[in-house]
Design a protein around this motif. Structure first.
Motif, PDB file in Angstrom:
ATOM      1  N   ALA A 270      -5.098   6.472  -3.300  1.00  0.00           N
ATOM      2  CA  ALA A 270      -4.080   5.464  -3.582  1.00  0.00           C
ATOM      3  C   ALA A 270      -2.910   6.053  -4.367  1.00  0.00           C
TER       4      ALA A 270
ATOM      5  N   ASN B 105      -8.561  -1.911   2.342  1.00  0.00           N
ATOM      6  CA  ASN B 105      -8.085  -1.468   1.026  1.00  0.00           C
ATOM      7  C   ASN B 105      -6.657  -0.941   1.049  1.00  0.00           C
ATOM      8  N   ALA B 106      -5.989  -1.053   2.190  1.00  0.00           N
ATOM      9  CA  ALA B 106      -4.594  -0.593   2.275  1.00  0.00           C
ATOM     10  C   ALA B 106      -3.678  -1.264   1.249  1.00  0.00           C
TER      11      ALA B 106
ATOM     12  N   THR C 128      -8.557  -4.195  -5.188  1.00  0.00           N
ATOM     13  CA  THR C 128      -7.756  -4.711  -4.080  1.00  0.00           C
ATOM     14  C   THR C 128      -7.646  -6.228  -4.188  1.00  0.00           C
TER      15      THR C 128
ATOM     16  N   SER D 197     -11.368   2.853   4.675  1.00  0.00           N
ATOM     17  CA  SER D 197     -10.906   1.548   4.182  1.00  0.00           C
ATOM     18  C   SER D 197      -9.489   1.587   3.635  1.00  0.00           C
ATOM     19  N   TYR D 198      -9.003   2.782   3.267  1.00  0.00           N
ATOM     20  CA  TYR D 198      -7.631   2.868   2.757  1.00  0.00           C
ATOM     21  C   TYR D 198      -6.591   2.644   3.847  1.00  0.00           C
ATOM     22  N   TRP D 199      -7.010   2.683   5.100  1.00  0.00           N
ATOM     23  CA  TRP D 199      -6.076   2.361   6.188  1.00  0.00           C
ATOM     24  C   TRP D 199      -6.307   0.944   6.713  1.00  0.00           C
ATOM     25  N   THR D 200      -7.327   0.262   6.143  1.00  0.00           N
ATOM     26  CA  THR D 200      -7.653  -1.090   6.633  1.00  0.00           C
ATOM     27  C   THR D 200      -7.678  -2.070   5.461  1.00  0.00           C
TER      28      THR D 200
ATOM     29  N   VAL E 280      -2.893   0.607  -2.156  1.00  0.00           N
ATOM     30  CA  VAL E 280      -2.176   1.882  -2.186  1.00  0.00           C
ATOM     31  C   VAL E 280      -0.785   1.738  -2.802  1.00  0.00           C
TER      32      VAL E 280
END
Length: 493
Positions: free
Chosen positions: A398, A417-418, A463, A412-415, A421
């Protein structure tokens, strides 16, 4: 770009020196090799003993008159490797609206960076990995203006051992103010055992025996022998080994660490902070909820926890490990894919080595500077299913963007949990630009209140529901307990 000469041959275990001057233009079109780390097979692509290089990301329109804030990132890896090397700084420059310059670099680690002995001191320098970092800060002071950066507005930021290094630069030379940075950010300050030089003579003797240099005399010939060896021979001695008096297995997580050399590090770090021997700048310090989960053994008994802690902090006695276990006697929830005593090993090691050093240093900094603290608690389904919770440095994706940390980011950082970031990234960018995470924070994100020693408020980053919290009484008491063991752990005297 080179910021120091190749640390090979006679320059091994010496403070870095200026690189030779190169005429003309060098093409900076690919990332440089990183330094040799522990237990790496030789040879290896992208790794070289000639490794003291720096990367700079700057807005394309920046000029020497731009005077942009500078973000210097110090990677981690436990002082035994460079696990955060060459992370891409392009996105944070872009998301700052082209208002910062980003810098990262390599420094020597393992046997090449932290071999210690009076025999090294007699014909060389101690803690050369930290001296590499210091040389880089002087390089930034001298040259960053050519890239549009402001040499008088440099913020140092580190992760894990890089965060521990940030603390080291705050107390370097007894807290001497060299005007190399104006702010400090630290993700998970790493305080392993940090011995004195006499306590590390055994490491030097082992290196001699493992490389065939043990029969050299006088003493000065021993370090000369090591300097004449090929890189491969030294790398063969750069591996995990037990501390004296400890069993062969399991071995300590971090064998090579900084030592108390009496010059760069004049005393144990926590002691220097407690005595106000530090550079007084605004700070942003924090940790993850489950700092110990990536390091702890899958312990199935109290004795397994005690053995693990003793192998990493070798001065712990059986009575002390019993006292430690008593601090964690309150039942903890069981975790998927793990034995019953894993949660205790995870929490104890995470608090001893990362969480409590961060909280205790924040407290010792006092009210004379701005202090901001956080607990990263972003939930990832894969992490939860594997039983590691919110692990060490999970916020890195992030901070820099999930595309920029070398494939370490969870999906998850692209879905789902985006959304966290931009919140995290903007807080960090704001701290670099304004020495305050609030000034340029993401719209709609909560105001980050300053830390004070009474309320001990920190920002919980989650998040969709980031918020302020106070450190619980139980956590405060455990951190006071660990600080009381500082002499035994060699974190303070």
């Amino acid at each position: 770009m080179r910021f120091a000469a190749a640390p090979v041959g006679d320059l091994r275990w010496r403070a870095p020196v200026e690189p030779p001057r190169i005429e003309g233009v060098e093409k900076a079109t690919r990332l440089p090799p990183i330094c040799w780390g522990l237990a790496m097979d030789y040879p290896k692509d992208g790794v070289d003993e000639d490794c003291l290089f720096v990367n700079v990301w700057t807005p394309s329109r920046a000029t020497p008159q731009s005077k942009l804030p500078v973000w210097v990132f110090i990677g981690g890896g436990g002082y035994i490797s460079l696990t955060n090397a060459n992370w891409n700084g392009a996105e944070v420059v872009e998301k700052s609206d082209q208002n910062i310059v980003m810098v990262n670099f390599n420094y020597r680690v393992g046997i090449f960076g932290f071999l210690a002995s009076e025999r090294v001191r007699e014909n060389g320098d101690l803690n050369v990995g930290l001296l590499d970092q210091r040389m880089l800060l002087h390089w930034v002071k001298k040259h960053i203006g050519e890239f549009g950066g402001d040499p008088d507005h440099v913020v140092i930021h580190g992760a894990s051992a890089g965060a521990g290094s940030v603390a080291m630069h705050m107390i370097a030379y007894g807290g001497r103010e060299d005007k190399l940075f104006v702010g400090a950010a630290a993700e998970s300050i790493f305080f392993p055992a940090q011995p004195t030089v006499p306590e590390l003579e055994y490491q030097f003797d082992r290196a001699l025996n493992q490389t065939g240099c043990q029969d050299k005399s006088p003493r000065s010939e021993q370090i000369s022998c090591l300097r004449k060896l090929p890189t491969a021979a030294l790398q063969a001695a750069n591996f995990y080994q037990p501390f004296p008096g400890r069993p062969q297995w399991p071995q300590p997580l971090f064998y090579w660490t900084p030592c108390i050399d009496g010059t760069f590090i004049t005393d144990l770090p926590s002691n220097l902070f407690q005595r106000s021997r530090f550079v007084n700048v605004p700070v942003l310090f924090g940790t993850d909820t489950d700092e110990g989960s990536l390091f702890a053994p899958n312990a199935d008994s109290p004795s397994a926890v005690a053995t693990f802690l003793g192998n990493n902090y070798p001065n712990l006695t059986p009575n002390l490990t019993t006292s430690i276990l008593a601090q964690y006697s309150k039942p903890l929830p069981s975790l998927p894919q793990h034995a019953p005593y894993f949660p205790i090993a995870s929490r104890a090691y995470g608090e001893a080595t990362f969480i409590c050093p961060s909280l205790n240093v924040l407290t010792h900094l006092g009210n004379s500077t701005k202090r901001f603290s956080y607990r990263y608690n972003v939930q990832d389904e894969e992490n939860i299913a594997s039983g590691v919770g919110v692990p060490h440095l999970f916020e890195a994706a992030a901070v820099f963007g999930p595309d920029n940390i070398g494939g370490h980011a969870k999906a998850s950082y692209w879905t789902y949990n985006a959304p966290i970031v931009p919140v995290v990234m903007k807080y960090w960018i704001s701290f670099v630009r304004a020495l305050d995470p609030n000034v340029y924070r993401e719209n709609g994100s909560p105001k980050w209140k300053e830390w004070d020693n009474k309320g001990m408020e920190r920002l919980v980053l989650e998040t969709g529901k980031s918020r302020m919290e106070s450190v619980s009484e139980e956590e405060r008491e455990r951190c006071a307990f660990w600080e009381g063991l500082g002499e035994v752990l060699e974190q303070r005297r």
